[in-house]
Design a protein around this motif. Sequence first.
Motif, PDB file in Angstrom:
ATOM      1  N   LEU A 119      -9.828   6.711  -4.757  1.00 23.71           N
ATOM      2  CA  LEU A 119      -8.582   6.248  -3.835  1.00 23.71           C
ATOM      3  C   LEU A 119      -8.426   4.706  -4.092  1.00 23.71           C
ATOM      4  CD1 LEU A 119      -6.347   7.151  -1.806  1.00 23.71           C
ATOM      5  CD2 LEU A 119      -8.162   6.810  -0.336  1.00 23.71           C
ATOM      6  N   ILE A 120      -9.573   3.979  -3.949  1.00 22.63           N
ATOM      7  CA  ILE A 120      -9.431   2.615  -3.943  1.00 22.63           C
ATOM      8  C   ILE A 120      -8.913   2.040  -5.228  1.00 22.63           C
ATOM      9  CG2 ILE A 120     -10.757   0.371  -3.964  1.00 22.63           C
ATOM     10  CD1 ILE A 120     -12.649   1.951  -1.913  1.00 22.63           C
ATOM     11  N   GLY A 126      -4.891  -0.340  -8.185  1.00 20.04           N
ATOM     12  CA  GLY A 126      -3.919  -0.187  -9.316  1.00 20.04           C
ATOM     13  C   GLY A 126      -2.458  -0.497  -9.065  1.00 20.04           C
ATOM     14  N   ARG A 127      -2.006  -0.203  -8.122  1.00 22.53           N
ATOM     15  CA  ARG A 127      -0.649  -0.289  -7.762  1.00 22.53           C
ATOM     16  C   ARG A 127      -0.449  -1.994  -7.763  1.00 22.53           C
ATOM     17  NH1 ARG A 127       1.275   3.675  -3.116  1.00 22.53           N
ATOM     18  NH2 ARG A 127       0.117   1.945  -1.667  1.00 22.53           N
ATOM     19  N   HIS A 128      -1.420  -2.814  -7.382  1.00 23.22           N
ATOM     20  CA  HIS A 128      -1.155  -4.254  -7.423  1.00 23.22           C
ATOM     21  C   HIS A 128      -1.561  -4.964  -8.623  1.00 23.22           C
ATOM     22  CE1 HIS A 128      -0.118  -4.218  -3.127  1.00 23.22           C
ATOM     23  NE2 HIS A 128      -0.951  -3.126  -2.923  1.00 23.22           N
ATOM     24  N   GLY A 129      -1.747  -4.119  -9.797  1.00 25.56           N
ATOM     25  CA  GLY A 129      -2.225  -4.679 -11.023  1.00 25.56           C
ATOM     26  C   GLY A 129      -3.639  -4.857 -11.353  1.00 25.56           C
ATOM     27  N   PHE A 130      -4.746  -4.490 -10.540  1.00 23.48           N
ATOM     28  CA  PHE A 130      -5.994  -4.396 -10.933  1.00 23.48           C
ATOM     29  C   PHE A 130      -6.242  -3.455 -11.790  1.00 23.48           C
ATOM     30  CE2 PHE A 130      -5.804  -6.429  -6.757  1.00 23.48           C
ATOM     31  CZ  PHE A 130      -6.868  -7.442  -6.586  1.00 23.48           C
ATOM     32  N   TYR A 152      -8.329   0.874   3.296  1.00 20.85           N
ATOM     33  CA  TYR A 152      -8.288   0.734   1.907  1.00 20.85           C
ATOM     34  C   TYR A 152      -6.900   0.329   1.232  1.00 20.85           C
ATOM     35  CZ  TYR A 152     -12.787   3.059   1.685  1.00 20.85           C
ATOM     36  OH  TYR A 152     -14.191   3.286   1.948  1.00 20.85           O
ATOM     37  N   ARG A 153      -5.694   0.812   2.176  1.00 26.02           N
ATOM     38  CA  ARG A 153      -4.488   0.335   2.000  1.00 26.02           C
ATOM     39  C   ARG A 153      -4.294  -1.201   1.778  1.00 26.02           C
ATOM     40  NH1 ARG A 153      -0.043   3.505   2.553  1.00 26.02           N
ATOM     41  NH2 ARG A 153      -1.070   5.084   3.479  1.00 26.02           N
ATOM     42  N   ASN A 154      -5.129  -1.768   2.555  1.00 24.13           N
ATOM     43  CA  ASN A 154      -4.811  -3.264   2.618  1.00 24.13           C
ATOM     44  C   ASN A 154      -5.798  -4.070   1.845  1.00 24.13           C
ATOM     45  OD1 ASN A 154      -2.991  -2.941   5.041  1.00 24.13           O
ATOM     46  ND2 ASN A 154      -4.748  -2.786   6.460  1.00 24.13           N
ATOM     47  N   LEU A 155      -6.400  -3.314   1.121  1.00 27.06           N
ATOM     48  CA  LEU A 155      -7.451  -4.061   0.270  1.00 27.06           C
ATOM     49  C   LEU A 155      -6.932  -5.111  -0.446  1.00 27.06           C
ATOM     50  CD1 LEU A 155     -10.052  -1.515  -0.984  1.00 27.06           C
ATOM     51  CD2 LEU A 155     -10.641  -3.569   0.109  1.00 27.06           C
ATOM     52  N   TYR A 162      -3.523   8.468   3.520  1.00 27.21           N
ATOM     53  CA  TYR A 162      -3.328   7.936   2.232  1.00 27.21           C
ATOM     54  C   TYR A 162      -2.457   8.651   1.200  1.00 27.21           C
ATOM     55  CZ  TYR A 162      -6.973   4.785   3.359  1.00 27.21           C
ATOM     56  OH  TYR A 162      -8.066   3.873   3.971  1.00 27.21           O
ATOM     57  N   GLU A 163      -1.300   9.528   1.762  1.00 27.06           N
ATOM     58  CA  GLU A 163      -0.710  10.346   0.986  1.00 27.06           C
ATOM     59  C   GLU A 163       0.177   9.808  -0.135  1.00 27.06           C
ATOM     60  OE1 GLU A 163      -0.784  13.288   0.751  1.00 27.06           O
ATOM     61  OE2 GLU A 163      -1.921  14.033   2.653  1.00 27.06           O
ATOM     62  N   ASP A 164       0.506   8.516   0.197  1.00 21.09           N
ATOM     63  CA  ASP A 164       1.254   7.706  -0.931  1.00 21.09           C
ATOM     64  C   ASP A 164       0.332   7.120  -1.773  1.00 21.09           C
ATOM     65  OD1 ASP A 164       0.659   6.047   1.132  1.00 21.09           O
ATOM     66  OD2 ASP A 164       2.418   4.857   0.778  1.00 21.09           O
ATOM     67  N   VAL A 165      -0.715   7.034  -1.973  1.00 23.65           N
ATOM     68  CA  VAL A 165      -1.693   6.299  -2.878  1.00 23.65           C
ATOM     69  C   VAL A 165      -2.448   7.297  -3.568  1.00 23.65           C
ATOM     70  CG1 VAL A 165      -3.464   4.873  -2.877  1.00 23.65           C
ATOM     71  CG2 VAL A 165      -1.878   4.599  -0.951  1.00 23.65           C
ATOM     72  N   PRO A 166      -1.642   7.745  -4.961  1.00 23.78           N
ATOM     73  CA  PRO A 166      -2.415   8.428  -5.586  1.00 23.78           C
ATOM     74  C   PRO A 166      -3.692   7.872  -6.245  1.00 23.78           C
ATOM     75  CG  PRO A 166      -0.229   8.215  -6.298  1.00 23.78           C
ATOM     76  CD  PRO A 166      -0.692   7.049  -5.364  1.00 23.78           C
TER      77      PRO A 166
END
Length: 446
Positions: free
Chosen positions: A30-31, A36-40, A114-117, A141-145
Amino acid sequence: MNAIGYNMSMPQTIYIETYGCQMNVADSELIFGALGRHGFVRADEPAGADVMLVNTCAVRDNAEQRVIGRMGELQRYKQPHGVLGVVGCMAQRLGPALLAQVPRVDLVVGPDGYRNLATLISLAQGGQRIADTEFRSWEHYEDVPPLREKGPTAFVTVQRGCDYRCTFCIVPRTRGPERSRALDDVVREVAGLVEQGTSEVTLLGQTVNSDNDGTHDFADLLRAVGRVDGLRRLRFTSPYPTDFTPRVIEALAATPAVCEHVHLPVQSGSNGVLKRMLRRYSRERYLEVLAQLRRAIPGITFSTDIIVGFPGETDEQFGETLTLLAEADFDDAYTFKYSPREGTPAVRLKEQVSDEVASERLARLIEAVRTNARRKNVARVGEIHEALVERPAKRGGLMLARTRANHLVLLELPQESIGEYHRVRLTGTTGSTFTGAVVTPALALL
Protein backbone atom coordinates in the motif's frame (compact mmCIF):
# COMPACT_ATOMS: atom_id res chain seq x y z
CA MET A 1 14.17 23.11 -5.72
CA ASN A 2 13.19 23.33 -2.05
CA ALA A 3 14.51 25.75 0.56
CA ILE A 4 17.63 23.70 1.22
CA GLY A 5 18.51 23.22 -2.44
CA TYR A 6 17.28 19.65 -2.91
CA ASN A 7 15.74 19.03 -6.31
CA MET A 8 12.29 17.62 -5.43
CA SER A 9 11.33 17.40 -9.11
CA MET A 10 13.70 14.48 -9.70
CA PRO A 11 12.20 11.00 -9.29
CA GLN A 12 12.90 9.73 -5.80
CA THR A 13 13.56 6.16 -4.80
CA ILE A 14 12.07 4.40 -1.77
CA TYR A 15 13.29 1.28 -0.04
CA ILE A 16 11.07 -0.59 2.47
CA GLU A 17 11.99 -3.42 4.80
CA THR A 18 9.00 -5.32 6.19
CA TYR A 19 8.85 -7.25 9.45
CA GLY A 20 5.96 -9.15 10.98
CA CYS A 21 2.67 -10.51 9.71
CA GLN A 22 0.93 -10.55 6.35
CA MET A 23 -0.87 -7.33 7.29
CA ASN A 24 2.50 -5.57 7.30
CA VAL A 25 3.37 -7.08 3.92
CA ALA A 26 0.08 -5.77 2.53
CA ASP A 27 0.69 -2.36 4.10
CA SER A 28 4.13 -2.12 2.46
CA GLU A 29 2.46 -2.74 -0.91
CA LEU A 30 0.00 0.00 0.00
CA ILE A 31 2.83 2.42 0.83
CA PHE A 32 4.52 1.73 -2.50
CA GLY A 33 1.19 2.45 -4.19
CA ALA A 34 0.57 5.65 -2.21
CA LEU A 35 4.03 7.04 -2.94
CA GLY A 36 4.02 5.83 -6.53
CA ARG A 37 1.26 8.33 -7.22
CA HIS A 38 3.73 11.06 -6.26
CA GLY A 39 6.52 9.86 -8.52
CA PHE A 40 8.45 7.70 -6.06
CA VAL A 41 10.19 4.68 -7.57
CA ARG A 42 10.76 1.43 -5.71
CA ALA A 43 14.34 0.56 -4.75
CA ASP A 44 15.36 -3.05 -4.09
CA GLU A 45 18.39 -2.12 -1.95
CA PRO A 46 18.96 0.57 0.67
CA ALA A 47 22.16 1.80 -0.95
CA GLY A 48 21.34 4.90 -2.99
CA ALA A 49 17.69 5.13 -1.88
CA ASP A 50 16.36 8.61 -1.12
CA VAL A 51 13.90 7.26 1.45
CA MET A 52 14.34 4.19 3.65
CA LEU A 53 11.37 2.93 5.67
CA VAL A 54 11.14 0.02 8.08
CA ASN A 55 7.61 -1.36 8.40
CA THR A 56 7.49 -2.86 11.82
CA CYS A 57 5.75 -5.34 14.09
CA ALA A 58 5.07 -4.50 17.75
CA VAL A 59 3.76 -7.86 18.93
CA ARG A 60 7.03 -8.92 20.64
CA ASP A 61 9.78 -6.88 22.26
CA ASN A 62 12.63 -8.70 20.51
CA ALA A 63 11.21 -7.65 17.14
CA GLU A 64 11.29 -4.01 18.21
CA GLN A 65 14.85 -4.30 19.49
CA ARG A 66 15.98 -5.81 16.18
CA VAL A 67 14.38 -2.89 14.32
CA ILE A 68 16.14 -0.33 16.52
CA GLY A 69 19.43 -2.08 15.78
CA ARG A 70 18.60 -2.13 12.09
CA MET A 71 18.16 1.65 12.16
CA GLY A 72 21.85 2.00 12.95
CA GLU A 73 22.76 -0.23 10.02
CA LEU A 74 20.53 1.62 7.56
CA GLN A 75 21.90 4.97 8.66
CA ARG A 76 25.09 4.13 6.78
CA TYR A 77 23.15 4.32 3.50
CA LYS A 78 21.42 7.61 4.24
CA GLN A 79 21.76 10.09 1.37
CA PRO A 80 22.23 13.86 1.77
CA HIS A 81 18.73 15.14 2.57
CA GLY A 82 17.58 11.51 2.67
CA VAL A 83 14.94 10.19 5.05
CA LEU A 84 15.06 7.26 7.45
CA GLY A 85 11.63 6.38 8.81
CA VAL A 86 9.73 3.84 10.88
CA VAL A 87 6.16 2.98 9.89
CA GLY A 88 3.59 0.46 11.07
CA CYS A 89 2.69 -0.98 14.45
CA MET A 90 5.92 -0.17 16.30
CA ALA A 91 5.71 3.39 15.04
CA GLN A 92 2.13 3.64 16.28
CA ARG A 93 2.96 2.16 19.67
CA LEU A 94 5.95 4.38 20.44
CA GLY A 95 4.95 7.50 18.49
CA PRO A 96 7.03 10.65 19.09
CA ALA A 97 8.95 8.82 21.84
CA LEU A 98 10.70 6.87 19.09
CA LEU A 99 12.13 10.11 17.69
CA ALA A 100 13.67 10.80 21.08
CA GLN A 101 14.80 7.21 21.58
CA VAL A 102 16.46 6.89 18.16
CA PRO A 103 17.86 10.26 17.06
CA ARG A 104 18.79 8.94 13.62
CA VAL A 105 15.09 8.43 12.74
CA ASP A 106 13.43 11.31 10.87
CA LEU A 107 9.89 10.01 10.45
CA VAL A 108 7.46 7.93 12.52
CA VAL A 109 4.10 7.06 10.88
CA GLY A 110 1.35 4.72 12.06
CA PRO A 111 -0.86 2.50 9.87
CA ASP A 112 -3.51 5.20 9.34
CA GLY A 113 -1.04 7.84 8.13
CA TYR A 114 0.19 6.38 4.85
CA ARG A 115 -1.96 8.64 2.70
CA ASN A 116 0.11 11.62 3.92
CA LEU A 117 3.53 10.01 3.52
CA ALA A 118 4.61 12.05 0.49
CA THR A 119 3.99 15.31 2.34
CA LEU A 120 5.62 14.02 5.53
CA ILE A 121 8.69 12.87 3.59
CA SER A 122 9.00 16.31 1.99
CA LEU A 123 8.88 17.95 5.43
CA ALA A 124 11.48 15.53 6.74
CA GLN A 125 13.73 16.32 3.79
CA GLY A 126 13.42 19.96 4.81
CA GLY A 127 14.86 19.15 8.21
CA GLN A 128 11.79 18.42 10.34
CA ARG A 129 11.46 15.30 12.48
CA ILE A 130 7.82 14.21 12.38
CA ALA A 131 5.46 11.70 13.97
CA ASP A 132 1.94 10.97 12.66
CA THR A 133 0.15 8.38 14.75
CA GLU A 134 -3.42 9.67 14.58
CA PHE A 135 -6.13 7.03 14.33
CA ARG A 136 -8.47 7.61 11.39
CA SER A 137 -11.46 5.33 11.75
CA TRP A 138 -12.63 6.12 8.22
CA GLU A 139 -9.38 5.12 6.53
CA HIS A 140 -9.54 2.12 4.21
CA TYR A 141 -7.27 3.45 1.43
CA GLU A 142 -9.89 2.49 -1.15
CA ASP A 143 -8.54 4.99 -3.68
CA VAL A 144 -4.91 3.91 -3.18
CA PRO A 145 -4.15 0.84 -5.31
CA PRO A 146 -1.36 -1.22 -3.71
CA LEU A 147 1.76 -1.68 -5.81
CA ARG A 148 2.38 -5.43 -5.82
CA GLU A 149 4.96 -7.55 -7.52
CA LYS A 150 3.18 -9.59 -10.17
CA GLY A 151 2.65 -13.17 -9.09
CA PRO A 152 0.12 -15.97 -8.71
CA THR A 153 -0.81 -15.06 -5.12
CA ALA A 154 -1.83 -11.83 -3.41
CA PHE A 155 -2.95 -10.50 -0.03
CA VAL A 156 -6.09 -8.34 0.10
CA THR A 157 -6.82 -6.43 3.30
CA VAL A 158 -10.55 -6.53 4.09
CA GLN A 159 -10.50 -5.37 7.70
CA ARG A 160 -8.34 -2.98 9.71
CA GLY A 161 -8.04 -2.75 13.49
CA CYS A 162 -9.50 -4.93 16.24
CA ASP A 163 -12.26 -4.55 18.83
CA TYR A 164 -11.21 -7.53 20.95
CA ARG A 165 -9.15 -6.87 24.05
CA CYS A 166 -6.92 -9.88 24.59
CA THR A 167 -4.75 -8.94 27.55
CA PHE A 168 -1.47 -9.88 25.84
CA CYS A 169 -2.13 -8.11 22.54
CA ILE A 170 -0.97 -4.65 21.49
CA VAL A 171 -2.89 -4.65 18.18
CA PRO A 172 -5.94 -2.62 19.32
CA ARG A 173 -3.50 0.07 20.43
CA THR A 174 -1.43 0.00 17.24
CA ARG A 175 -4.17 -0.48 14.63
CA GLY A 176 -7.20 1.08 16.27
CA PRO A 177 -10.82 -0.07 16.26
CA GLU A 178 -12.14 -2.70 13.87
CA ARG A 179 -13.60 -1.49 10.59
CA SER A 180 -14.43 -3.50 7.49
CA ARG A 181 -14.20 -2.56 3.83
CA ALA A 182 -17.30 -2.56 1.69
CA LEU A 183 -17.86 -5.94 0.04
CA ASP A 184 -18.13 -4.44 -3.45
CA ASP A 185 -14.74 -2.74 -3.05
CA VAL A 186 -13.07 -6.00 -2.05
CA VAL A 187 -14.63 -7.86 -4.97
CA ARG A 188 -13.50 -5.12 -7.34
CA GLU A 189 -9.91 -5.37 -6.09
CA VAL A 190 -9.87 -9.16 -6.37
CA ALA A 191 -11.29 -9.01 -9.90
CA GLY A 192 -8.53 -6.58 -10.85
CA LEU A 193 -5.89 -8.92 -9.47
CA VAL A 194 -7.29 -11.85 -11.42
CA GLU A 195 -7.17 -9.78 -14.61
CA GLN A 196 -3.45 -9.26 -13.95
CA GLY A 197 -2.81 -13.00 -13.56
CA THR A 198 -3.34 -13.67 -9.86
CA SER A 199 -5.23 -16.90 -9.21
CA GLU A 200 -5.02 -17.21 -5.41
CA VAL A 201 -6.03 -14.50 -2.93
CA THR A 202 -5.73 -14.38 0.85
CA LEU A 203 -8.19 -12.10 2.67
CA LEU A 204 -6.56 -10.34 5.64
CA GLY A 205 -7.98 -9.07 8.91
CA GLN A 206 -7.10 -9.15 12.60
CA THR A 207 -10.25 -11.20 13.28
CA VAL A 208 -11.12 -11.66 9.65
CA ASN A 209 -14.24 -13.79 10.09
CA SER A 210 -15.91 -11.03 12.12
CA ASP A 211 -15.79 -8.87 8.98
CA ASN A 212 -19.03 -6.93 8.49
CA ASP A 213 -19.44 -3.81 6.35
CA GLY A 214 -22.81 -3.00 7.90
CA THR A 215 -24.72 -4.84 5.20
CA HIS A 216 -22.72 -7.99 4.48
CA ASP A 217 -20.96 -10.38 6.84
CA PHE A 218 -17.95 -12.63 6.25
CA ALA A 219 -20.12 -15.39 4.80
CA ASP A 220 -21.39 -12.96 2.15
CA LEU A 221 -17.83 -11.84 1.45
CA LEU A 222 -16.57 -15.40 0.96
CA ARG A 223 -19.34 -16.21 -1.48
CA ALA A 224 -18.93 -12.96 -3.42
CA VAL A 225 -15.15 -13.20 -3.75
CA GLY A 226 -15.42 -16.90 -4.55
CA ARG A 227 -17.61 -16.05 -7.53
CA VAL A 228 -14.95 -13.85 -9.17
CA ASP A 229 -14.35 -15.40 -12.57
CA GLY A 230 -10.85 -16.83 -12.82
CA LEU A 231 -10.12 -16.99 -9.09
CA ARG A 232 -9.08 -20.57 -8.35
CA ARG A 233 -8.15 -20.35 -4.69
CA LEU A 234 -9.34 -18.30 -1.73
CA ARG A 235 -7.70 -18.21 1.70
CA PHE A 236 -8.11 -15.97 4.76
CA THR A 237 -6.24 -15.14 7.96
CA SER A 238 -6.52 -14.84 10.88
CA PRO A 239 -9.97 -15.90 12.05
CA TYR A 240 -11.26 -15.91 15.62
CA PRO A 241 -12.70 -19.21 16.91
CA THR A 242 -16.13 -18.01 18.02
CA ASP A 243 -16.71 -15.97 14.86
CA PHE A 244 -17.15 -19.17 12.87
CA THR A 245 -20.93 -18.87 12.82
CA PRO A 246 -23.10 -21.49 11.08
CA ARG A 247 -23.47 -19.03 8.18
CA VAL A 248 -19.70 -18.69 7.81
CA ILE A 249 -19.09 -22.45 8.02
CA GLU A 250 -21.81 -23.04 5.42
CA ALA A 251 -20.23 -20.47 3.11
CA LEU A 252 -16.81 -22.10 3.52
CA ALA A 253 -18.20 -25.48 2.56
CA ALA A 254 -20.27 -24.13 -0.34
CA THR A 255 -17.58 -21.98 -1.99
CA PRO A 256 -15.36 -24.17 -4.20
CA ALA A 257 -12.49 -21.66 -4.30
CA VAL A 258 -12.05 -21.74 -0.50
CA CYS A 259 -8.99 -23.83 0.35
CA GLU A 260 -9.09 -26.69 2.82
CA HIS A 261 -6.92 -25.05 5.43
CA VAL A 262 -7.62 -22.75 8.38
CA HIS A 263 -5.08 -21.04 10.61
CA LEU A 264 -7.00 -20.78 13.88
CA PRO A 265 -5.09 -19.31 16.86
CA VAL A 266 -5.83 -21.04 20.17
CA GLN A 267 -3.08 -19.42 22.30
CA SER A 268 -3.49 -21.87 25.20
CA GLY A 269 -5.14 -25.18 26.06
CA SER A 270 -5.94 -24.13 29.62
CA ASN A 271 -9.27 -22.52 30.47
CA GLY A 272 -7.60 -20.67 33.33
CA VAL A 273 -5.01 -19.13 31.03
CA LEU A 274 -7.61 -18.38 28.34
CA LYS A 275 -9.66 -16.52 30.93
CA ARG A 276 -6.66 -14.41 31.98
CA MET A 277 -5.97 -13.72 28.31
CA LEU A 278 -9.59 -12.56 27.89
CA ARG A 279 -10.06 -14.96 25.01
CA ARG A 280 -13.78 -15.37 24.34
CA TYR A 281 -13.92 -19.15 24.27
CA SER A 282 -13.05 -22.15 26.39
CA ARG A 283 -10.91 -25.12 25.48
CA GLU A 284 -14.10 -27.11 24.93
CA ARG A 285 -15.63 -24.47 22.65
CA TYR A 286 -12.46 -24.26 20.58
CA LEU A 287 -12.42 -28.03 20.04
CA GLU A 288 -16.10 -27.90 19.12
CA VAL A 289 -15.33 -25.32 16.39
CA LEU A 290 -12.60 -27.60 15.00
CA ALA A 291 -15.05 -30.49 14.93
CA GLN A 292 -17.69 -28.41 13.14
CA LEU A 293 -15.18 -27.35 10.48
CA ARG A 294 -13.94 -30.91 10.02
CA ARG A 295 -17.49 -32.16 9.53
CA ALA A 296 -18.26 -29.44 6.99
CA ILE A 297 -15.00 -29.56 4.99
CA PRO A 298 -13.51 -33.02 4.37
CA GLY A 299 -9.72 -33.07 4.38
CA ILE A 300 -9.35 -29.70 6.09
CA THR A 301 -6.03 -29.01 7.82
CA PHE A 302 -5.35 -26.71 10.76
CA SER A 303 -2.48 -24.61 12.01
CA THR A 304 -2.53 -22.48 15.13
CA ASP A 305 -0.70 -20.01 17.38
CA ILE A 306 0.28 -20.96 20.93
CA ILE A 307 1.81 -18.81 23.68
CA VAL A 308 3.65 -20.34 26.64
CA GLY A 309 4.76 -18.63 29.82
CA PHE A 310 1.74 -16.35 30.09
CA PRO A 311 1.54 -14.75 33.56
CA GLY A 312 0.24 -17.23 36.08
CA GLU A 313 0.62 -20.28 33.81
CA THR A 314 1.33 -23.28 36.02
CA ASP A 315 2.99 -26.55 35.06
CA GLU A 316 -0.44 -28.16 35.11
CA GLN A 317 -1.89 -25.51 32.79
CA PHE A 318 1.03 -25.91 30.40
CA GLY A 319 0.30 -29.63 30.46
CA GLU A 320 -3.25 -28.83 29.38
CA THR A 321 -1.83 -27.08 26.33
CA LEU A 322 0.16 -30.20 25.46
CA THR A 323 -2.94 -32.38 25.74
CA LEU A 324 -4.91 -29.91 23.59
CA LEU A 325 -2.20 -30.18 20.94
CA ALA A 326 -2.79 -33.92 20.78
CA GLU A 327 -6.58 -33.68 20.95
CA ALA A 328 -6.84 -30.97 18.29
CA ASP A 329 -4.35 -32.87 16.08
CA PHE A 330 -2.98 -29.70 14.46
CA ASP A 331 -1.02 -30.01 11.26
CA ASP A 332 1.33 -27.23 12.35
CA ALA A 333 1.67 -24.58 15.04
CA TYR A 334 3.51 -21.31 15.49
CA THR A 335 4.82 -21.21 19.04
CA PHE A 336 5.96 -18.26 21.14
CA LYS A 337 7.07 -17.27 24.59
CA TYR A 338 4.88 -14.60 26.13
CA SER A 339 6.39 -11.16 25.46
CA PRO A 340 5.35 -8.34 27.83
CA ARG A 341 4.08 -5.29 25.97
CA GLU A 342 3.74 -1.97 27.76
CA GLY A 343 0.19 -0.74 27.35
CA THR A 344 -1.39 -4.20 27.61
CA PRO A 345 -3.20 -5.43 30.75
CA ALA A 346 -1.06 -8.58 30.96
CA VAL A 347 2.00 -6.65 32.14
CA ARG A 348 0.12 -5.89 35.36
CA LEU A 349 -0.84 -9.50 36.05
CA LYS A 350 0.83 -11.16 39.02
CA GLU A 351 2.94 -14.31 38.92
CA GLN A 352 5.01 -13.49 35.83
CA VAL A 353 6.67 -16.67 34.56
CA SER A 354 10.46 -16.63 34.47
CA ASP A 355 12.22 -16.68 31.12
CA GLU A 356 13.96 -19.92 32.09
CA VAL A 357 10.67 -21.71 32.74
CA ALA A 358 9.03 -20.24 29.60
CA SER A 359 12.00 -21.30 27.46
CA GLU A 360 11.85 -24.86 28.79
CA ARG A 361 8.12 -25.04 28.08
CA LEU A 362 8.62 -23.62 24.59
CA ALA A 363 11.24 -26.26 23.79
CA ARG A 364 8.88 -29.04 24.92
CA LEU A 365 6.01 -27.56 22.93
CA ILE A 366 8.09 -27.22 19.77
CA GLU A 367 9.17 -30.85 20.02
CA ALA A 368 5.55 -31.96 20.46
CA VAL A 369 4.44 -29.89 17.44
CA ARG A 370 7.23 -31.26 15.26
CA THR A 371 6.58 -34.84 16.31
CA ASN A 372 2.89 -34.60 15.48
CA ALA A 373 3.51 -32.81 12.16
CA ARG A 374 6.11 -35.40 11.17
CA ARG A 375 3.72 -38.25 11.98
CA LYS A 376 0.92 -36.73 9.92
CA ASN A 377 3.13 -35.79 6.99
CA VAL A 378 4.81 -39.20 6.76
CA ALA A 379 1.34 -40.71 6.46
CA ARG A 380 0.61 -38.35 3.52
CA VAL A 381 3.53 -39.53 1.39
CA GLY A 382 2.08 -41.10 -1.76
CA GLU A 383 -0.99 -38.86 -1.88
CA ILE A 384 -1.77 -36.80 -4.98
CA HIS A 385 -2.65 -33.11 -4.60
CA GLU A 386 -3.17 -30.06 -6.76
CA ALA A 387 -0.21 -27.70 -6.22
CA LEU A 388 0.31 -24.09 -7.26
CA VAL A 389 3.92 -23.21 -8.10
CA GLU A 390 4.67 -20.03 -6.15
CA ARG A 391 8.40 -19.23 -6.35
CA PRO A 392 11.91 -20.67 -6.45
CA ALA A 393 12.96 -22.52 -3.32
CA LYS A 394 15.75 -20.94 -1.30
CA ARG A 395 18.21 -23.62 -2.34
CA GLY A 396 18.61 -26.71 -4.44
CA GLY A 397 17.37 -25.29 -7.76
CA LEU A 398 13.84 -26.48 -7.03
CA MET A 399 10.49 -24.70 -7.14
CA LEU A 400 8.22 -24.25 -4.15
CA ALA A 401 4.55 -25.13 -4.61
CA ARG A 402 1.61 -25.19 -2.22
CA THR A 403 -1.38 -27.51 -2.04
CA ARG A 404 -4.90 -26.39 -1.23
CA ALA A 405 -4.41 -27.86 2.25
CA ASN A 406 -1.32 -25.64 2.69
CA HIS A 407 1.36 -28.30 2.30
CA LEU A 408 4.63 -26.97 0.86
CA VAL A 409 6.05 -29.16 -1.91
CA LEU A 410 9.48 -28.96 -3.59
CA LEU A 411 9.30 -29.78 -7.30
CA GLU A 412 11.82 -30.15 -10.12
CA LEU A 413 10.38 -27.56 -12.50
CA PRO A 414 11.79 -24.58 -14.41
CA GLN A 415 11.36 -21.06 -13.04
CA GLU A 416 8.92 -20.39 -15.86
CA SER A 417 6.48 -22.71 -14.09
CA ILE A 418 5.56 -20.02 -11.52
CA GLY A 419 1.78 -19.66 -11.58
CA GLU A 420 1.15 -23.14 -12.96
CA TYR A 421 -1.11 -25.70 -11.30
CA HIS A 422 0.03 -29.31 -11.33
CA ARG A 423 -1.22 -32.52 -9.87
CA VAL A 424 1.71 -33.81 -7.85
CA ARG A 425 2.48 -36.96 -5.91
CA LEU A 426 4.06 -36.40 -2.50
CA THR A 427 7.22 -38.51 -2.65
CA GLY A 428 8.87 -37.71 0.67
CA THR A 429 8.91 -35.35 3.63
CA THR A 430 11.42 -33.64 5.89
CA GLY A 431 8.72 -33.58 8.55
CA SER A 432 7.53 -30.09 7.62
CA THR A 433 7.84 -29.81 3.83
CA PHE A 434 7.41 -32.38 1.06
CA THR A 435 9.24 -33.41 -2.05
CA GLY A 436 6.98 -34.15 -4.97
CA ALA A 437 6.76 -35.35 -8.55
CA VAL A 438 4.47 -33.96 -11.23
CA VAL A 439 1.94 -36.51 -12.45
CA THR A 440 0.06 -34.32 -14.96
CA PRO A 441 1.02 -31.40 -17.22
CA ALA A 442 0.35 -27.80 -16.16
CA LEU A 443 -3.33 -27.09 -15.58
CA ALA A 444 -3.14 -23.31 -15.90
CA LEU A 445 -0.67 -20.52 -16.60
CA LEU A 446 -0.45 -16.96 -15.45
